[in-house]
Design a protein around this motif. Structure first.
Motif, mmCIF file in Angstrom:
data_model
loop_
_atom_site.group_PDB
_atom_site.id
_atom_site.type_symbol
_atom_site.label_atom_id
_atom_site.label_comp_id
_atom_site.label_asym_id
_atom_site.label_seq_id
_atom_site.Cartn_x
_atom_site.Cartn_y
_atom_site.Cartn_z
ATOM 1 N N UNK A 49 0.830 -1.199 0.000
ATOM 2 C CA UNK A 49 0.000 0.000 0.000
ATOM 3 C C UNK A 49 0.871 1.257 0.000
ATOM 4 N N UNK A 50 1.903 1.260 0.813
ATOM 5 C CA UNK A 50 2.791 2.439 0.865
ATOM 6 C C UNK A 50 3.429 2.668 -0.502
ATOM 7 N N UNK A 54 2.644 5.921 -2.889
ATOM 8 C CA UNK A 54 3.705 6.798 -3.392
ATOM 9 C C UNK A 54 3.677 6.908 -4.905
ATOM 10 N N UNK A 55 3.278 5.861 -5.572
ATOM 11 C CA UNK A 55 3.284 5.852 -7.038
ATOM 12 C C UNK A 55 2.001 6.424 -7.628
ATOM 13 N N UNK A 56 0.822 6.081 -7.078
ATOM 14 C CA UNK A 56 -0.466 6.470 -7.661
ATOM 15 C C UNK A 56 -1.256 7.456 -6.805
ATOM 16 N N UNK A 61 -4.599 4.217 -4.376
ATOM 17 C CA UNK A 61 -4.055 3.005 -3.756
ATOM 18 C C UNK A 61 -5.095 2.351 -2.853
ATOM 19 N N UNK A 62 -5.799 3.165 -2.056
ATOM 20 C CA UNK A 62 -6.826 2.617 -1.166
ATOM 21 C C UNK A 62 -7.961 1.989 -1.970
#
Length: 154
Positions: A49-50, A54-56, A61-62
């Protein structure tokens, strides 16, 4: 008969207690290993998730993780539902085999007592002939329109 009784009592006294102790210890060890594996899996999911946040971005991400876990849950339920009929069939086969084994064991256990009694051979042959006649009857009866074959005789 005395040998069987001593064998059963020896088995019940020492071996059963030792087997239960080993099973309990193994269950505790496997439960602790499963707990550690679940913690490791949780940290791996958190790290994923981290990285995805950071990427999206955190919202994407959630949403991605939420949808992914819902898809996994749906697949698990679908697989369970599709395999229910095969599990029921295996249970029925196992139950039939167990009942057959119990019947054969009971018959073999009662055989000496029946042969010694007054009825003797007649007490054994009567039910055996009836059972054979019923089996022959069941084999030769054709199912009707509402029968188990669904009305489509071969």
């Amino acid at each position: 008969m005395g040998l069987l009784a001593s064998l059963v009592s020896g088995l019940a006294s020492g071996e059963t207690v030792a087997a239960m102790r080993r099973a309990r210890t193994a269950a505790i060890v496997y439960a602790l290993a499963a707990l550690a594996a679940l913690c490791g899996l949780g940290f791996l999911i958190g790290a994923g998730y981290i990285w995805a946040a950071g990427r999206y971005g955190p919202l994407a991400a959630a949403l991605g993780f939420g949808v992914g876990f819902l898809i996994i849950a749906g697949l698990i339920v679908l697989i369970y539902r599709f395999s229910a009929s095969s599990r029921a069939r295996r249970r029925a086969e196992r139950r039939k085999a167990d009942m057959t084994a119990i019947g054969v064991t009971a018959a073999l256990a009662a055989l000496p007592a029946l042969l010694k009694g007054k009825g003797g051979l007649g007490a054994i042959l009567g039910p055996a002939v009836a059972l054979a006649a019923y089996a022959i009857y069941r084999e030769n009866v054709k199912p009707g329109p509402g029968g188990p074959a669904g009305g489509d005789p071969d």
